[in-house]
Design an enzyme around this catalytic site. Structure first.
Site: not given
Ligand code: NAD
Length: 543
Positions: A190, A214, A267-268, A271, A295, A329, A425
């Site tokens: 998440s 996680k 997340g992004s 990732t 997402e 997002c 973004e």
């Molecule tokens: P992020 O991708 O940096 O992190 C998301 C999750 O992935 C975190 O828990 C992080 O620790 C984990 N992660 C990173 N590398 C990993 C790996 N190698 N293995 C396993 N897990 C790993 O994103 P963030 O900064 O936490 O969130 C912001 C992003 O999320 C923005 O791009 C936003 O647009 C997106 N988002 C999308 C939605 C949607 O519904 N589309 C909703 C909320 C956020």
């Protein structure tokens, strides 16, 4: 005992209404007390594996973004060994949790929703969200309380709808479909920006799956409290196991495991793509093909037709771009404005932006808090320094990291529709504008559609019906959530199922029936009432 399907009607699920937090209201007093309690606590958050607290001694602080000298405690980082233990616990729990009758399985979830709705859990989770994520009271309530419990209730409602979907039977045989949970464990990952992203773990669990969760590093406290709520409501040990810390210390062990049944990610985009590649590289080693549900990012638009009402556009820009510091997002981050309207709209946006109070989100007058952490802050600092150097700042454009990670609500104006400011973004309260000639409406729609990789949310503002139809048609694949005369944020579970395609994700619509289906593995059973004892067919008859 395993039940198969069956449906008893649930109460009608309705969207939860947010509290108003009006001056003198009881919810404001209750929230103030919860804020004081959380502030006064020093949390020592352990990984939670099979119901046991696992502390590694390797910790990271839980920091308040708007007051980074204040720590709310610490959490213990997991590594490969803790991840493996969490997987083992999830696999062990799946042997019995997947067979618990659904009526019993949903009980802790529905109870948690009721406990959350009526407090004291509501103000507790809201207060933690305000302090750890830097959300205002209203932004915290629509996330931590309303959306969390809407997700929980709709998950149950959706599950029952799915179970009701059954094949035909005719005399001679009875057919049924059993919606088995996936075989293996679900790896839920998440992001930092929504407490209700606990649904990445909760959603599959209610369907009988067991989980390794996680959470994002910067959302460890809200994840911890979400799980405590569910445990207090009766969730058995081992169903949801939580490992905190960095992705690279946890992800590879989970992704490489042969019993990985699904990745449930938000997340992004970067990732998500890296996780999907890892799954692809390991594809020959799995027991099942893992479901990959994600997402991700967005570059969400507001496109304005000359017939639009200017005040409505301005209000949508301010709310859509600045609420929760633009870290949704779905946040509005690109604006396409007609030349005829731009001078007046520009003035309106400057005036409104200057009224927005930036600061401590626990104060009722604050509109914009701090961005989540120093890493994000430094990125925004660099982007705005370049914007200032290029002379494209309409209003805002500064940052202040002395006490908290504050980024000014900012409007930029670019002349190149492919400029990085309007295509990438930022995840900050930055709205980039491109001004188009009024007679180039259809051309601007093409630009909106083609200039970014994303397809998450977007809005058209117009009074002219033909213009709305043109936008609806031209932007069909530009957004999974499309708004007409409304801001592109604020979707409500059950009303605007949320998610986008293209680089924004697999568009499985969190909290919807489609999402539930992704975490089920249907098994069809045919019961033959009249088995035959002769292998032949009439056409074989030689007479
Ligand atoms: P992020 O991708 O940096 O992190 C998301 C999750 O992935 C975190 O828990 C992080 O620790 C984990 N992660 C990173 N590398 C990993 C790996 N190698 N293995 C396993 N897990 C790993 O994103 P963030 O900064 O936490 O969130 C912001 C992003 O999320 C923005 O791009 C936003 O647009 C997106 N988002 C999308 C939605 C949607 O519904 N589309 C909703 C909320 C956020």
């Amino acid at each position: 005992m395993a039940t198969k399907n069956g449906r008893t009607p649930l109460f009608p699920v309705k969207a939860t209404m947010p509290w108003t937090f009006a001056a003198g209201s009881t919810e404001r007093a209750r929230t103030d007390k919860a804020l004081a309690d959380i502030r006064a606590t020093s949390f020592d958050i352990a990984n939670e594996i099979n119901g046991k607290e696992v502390r590694t001694g390797s910790t990271l602080p839980i920091v308040t973004p708007h007051e980074h000298s204040h720590q709310l405690g610490q959490f213990h980082k997991a590594g490969p060994a803790e991840t493996q233990a969490a997987i083992d616990a999830a696999l062990e729990a799946s042997t019995w949790w997947s067979r618990v009758p659904w009526e019993e399985r949903v009980a802790p979830f529905l109870r948690a929703a009721d406990m959350l709705e009526h407090g004291p859990w509501r103000e507790k989770l809201n207060a933690a969200t305000m302090l750890e994520l830097s959300k205002t009271t209203y932004q915290a309530d629509i996330d931590a309380a309303c959306e969390t419990l809407d997700f929980i209730r709709y998950n149950v409602e959706n599950m029952l709808k799915m179970y009701a979907e059954q094949p035909s039977s005719f005399p001679g045989a009875w057919n049924s479909v059993e919606y088995r949970p996936l075989e293996g464990f679900v790896f839920a990952v998440s992001p930092f920006n929504f407490t209700c992203m606990n649904n990445l773990a909760f959603g599959p669990a209610v369907l009988g799956n067991t989980i390794v969760w996680k959470p994002a590093e910067s959302a460890s406290l809200v994840a911890h409290l979400s799980l405590q709520l569910l445990k207090e409501a009766g969730l058995p040990d081992g169903v949801i196991n939580v490992v905190y810390g960095h992705g690279q210390d946890i992800g590879p062990t989970a992704i490489a495991h042969k019993d990985l049944a699904a990745v449930h990610f938000t997340g992004s985009t970067a990732t998500f793509q890296s996780l999907w590649k890892q799954v692809g590289n390991n594809i020959e080693n799995y027991r099942n093909y893992p479901r990959v549900v994600g997402e991700t990012g967005g570059k969400d638009f507001i496109v304005v037709h000359p017939s639009a009402h200017i005040d409505e556009v301005a209000a949508a820009c301010i709310r859509g771009a600045y609420e929760f510091q633009g870290q949704k997002c779905s946040a509005a981050s690109r604006l396409y404005a007609p030349k005829s309207m731009w001078p007046a709209l520009r003035e309106r946006l400057i005036e409104m932006t200057n009224q927005v109070v930036v600061g401590d989100p626990t104060l009722p007058t604050t509109y914009v808090g701090a961005v989540i952490n120093e890493n994000q802050f430094r990125k925004h600092e660099a982007v705005l320094a370049s914007a200032r150097a290029e002379g494209i700042v309409v209003v805002g454009g500064n940052t202040d990291g002395s006490k908290g990670w504050f980024v000014d609500p900012t409007i930029l104006e670019v002349s190149d529709p492919n400029s990085r400011y309007i295509t990438e973004e930022h995840f900050a309260p930055i709205l980039t504008t491109y001004v188009y000639d009024d007679n180039k409406w259809e051309e601007v729609l093409k630009i909106v559609d083609s200039s970014t990789a994303y397809g998450l949310t977007g809005a058209v503002f117009a009074q002219d019906m033909k213009a709305i139809q043109q936008a609806d048609h031209a932007l069909r694949y530009s957004a999974g959530n499309f708004y007409i005369n409304d801001k592109p944020t604020g979707s409500v579970v059950g009303q605007q199922p949320f998610g986008g395609a293209r680089a924004s994700g697999t568009n499985d619509k969190a909290g919807s029936l489609w999402s539930s289906i992704r975490f089920s593995s249907p098994r069809t059973t045919k019961v033959n009432h009249l088995p035959v004892s002769d292998f032949g067919y009439p056409h074989l008859d030689k007479k």
